[in-house]
Scaffold this motif. Structure first.
Motif, PDB file in Angstrom:
ATOM      1  N   PHE A 137       0.697  -1.116  -0.017  1.00 39.45           N
ATOM      2  CA  PHE A 137       0.623  -0.027   0.081  1.00 39.45           C
ATOM      3  C   PHE A 137       0.727   1.274  -0.140  1.00 39.45           C
ATOM      4  CE2 PHE A 137      -2.546  -3.286   1.793  1.00 39.45           C
ATOM      5  CZ  PHE A 137      -3.755  -2.945   1.168  1.00 39.45           C
ATOM      6  N   GLU A 138       2.328   0.768   0.404  1.00 37.28           N
ATOM      7  CA  GLU A 138       3.054   2.166   0.070  1.00 37.28           C
ATOM      8  C   GLU A 138       2.769   3.887   1.223  1.00 37.28           C
ATOM      9  OE1 GLU A 138       3.703   3.140  -3.653  1.00 37.28           O
ATOM     10  OE2 GLU A 138       4.358   0.557  -4.556  1.00 37.28           O
ATOM     11  N   GLY A 139       2.340   2.703   2.231  1.00 39.09           N
ATOM     12  CA  GLY A 139       2.102   4.173   3.126  1.00 39.09           C
ATOM     13  C   GLY A 139       2.920   4.830   3.754  1.00 39.09           C
ATOM     14  N   LYS A 140       2.446   6.282   4.377  1.00 35.34           N
ATOM     15  CA  LYS A 140       3.990   6.973   4.706  1.00 35.34           C
ATOM     16  C   LYS A 140       2.906   7.033   7.044  1.00 35.34           C
ATOM     17  CE  LYS A 140       5.917  11.837   5.591  1.00 35.34           C
ATOM     18  NZ  LYS A 140       6.049  13.083   5.707  1.00 35.34           N
ATOM     19  N   VAL A 141       3.799   6.680   7.484  1.00 37.24           N
ATOM     20  CA  VAL A 141       3.608   6.762   9.055  1.00 37.24           C
ATOM     21  C   VAL A 141       3.316   8.469   9.673  1.00 37.24           C
ATOM     22  CG1 VAL A 141       4.677   6.475  11.327  1.00 37.24           C
ATOM     23  CG2 VAL A 141       4.949   4.590   9.167  1.00 37.24           C
ATOM     24  N   LEU A 142       2.161   8.629   9.889  1.00 40.51           N
ATOM     25  CA  LEU A 142       2.319  10.139  10.657  1.00 40.51           C
ATOM     26  C   LEU A 142       2.315  10.353  11.904  1.00 40.51           C
ATOM     27  CD1 LEU A 142      -1.126  10.726   8.660  1.00 40.51           C
ATOM     28  CD2 LEU A 142       1.264  11.264   7.859  1.00 40.51           C
ATOM     29  N   LYS A 143       2.052   9.160  12.887  1.00 38.22           N
ATOM     30  CA  LYS A 143       1.793   8.874  14.349  1.00 38.22           C
ATOM     31  C   LYS A 143       2.054   7.570  14.514  1.00 38.22           C
ATOM     32  CE  LYS A 143       0.790  12.679  17.555  1.00 38.22           C
ATOM     33  NZ  LYS A 143       1.830  13.596  17.193  1.00 38.22           N
TER      34      LYS A 143
END
Length: 160
Positions: A137-143
């Motif tokens: 899913f190629e996400g970015k960790v936000l928190k």
């Protein structure tokens, strides 16, 4: 103790797909989710929150059952059911369990238009198998509430 993880995605649809994948992994007992929510920010910047636990509906169903039961006891099942549904819906709507709604809304306001984010409270997970499945899913960790080391591992897995 549960860990909070928030991951942002490049479009409005990927958070839904990631949640579906997590639900499949939960059926396989690879992850145990306490709560989850999705935030979608459309191209106009409007925020939409999708909760996985609809407490007002659950409360209305439960209240309706108990109201009907007490209504039969006191010879007025329709009135009992009506009062039970209303009381259950109100109490469900006022109950806040899991991820704080204000936190979801505040963080949702920080994501870019035409993107989405998933918020999950994870009780337990088989990290290597879950991360392998979520890497697509190629996400970015936000928190997160993870340690810095575990957060870094999660970010690396999501960018593969």
């Amino acid at each position: 103790m549960s860990n909070l993880i928030v991951v942002g995605f490049k479009d409005e649809f990927t958070a839904d797909k990631a949640l579906q994948e997590l639900r499949e992994l939960q059926k396989e007992h690879l992850v145990d989710l306490e709560d989850a929510a999705i935030v979608i920010r459309n191209k106009e910047g409007k925020i939409r929150i999708k909760q996985t636990q609809e407490l007002a509906i659950d409360g209305a169903l439960s209240g309706g059952f108990w109201g009907l039961l007490f209504g039969f006891i006191f010879f007025n099942p329709l009135l009992g059911w009506t009062v039970g549904v209303l009381a259950g819906a109100v109490s469900g709507a006022l109950t806040d369990i899991g991820i704080d709604d204000n936190f979801i809304r505040d963080l949702g306001n920080t994501i870019a238009p035409s993107t989405s984010a998933i918020f999950v409270l994870v009780r337990r997970a088989t990290a290597d198998k879950v991360l392998t499945d979520l890497s697509k899913f190629e996400g970015k960790v936000l928190k997160t509430s993870l340690s810095n080391e575990d957060e870094a591992k999660l970010q690396i897995a999501l960018t593969k």
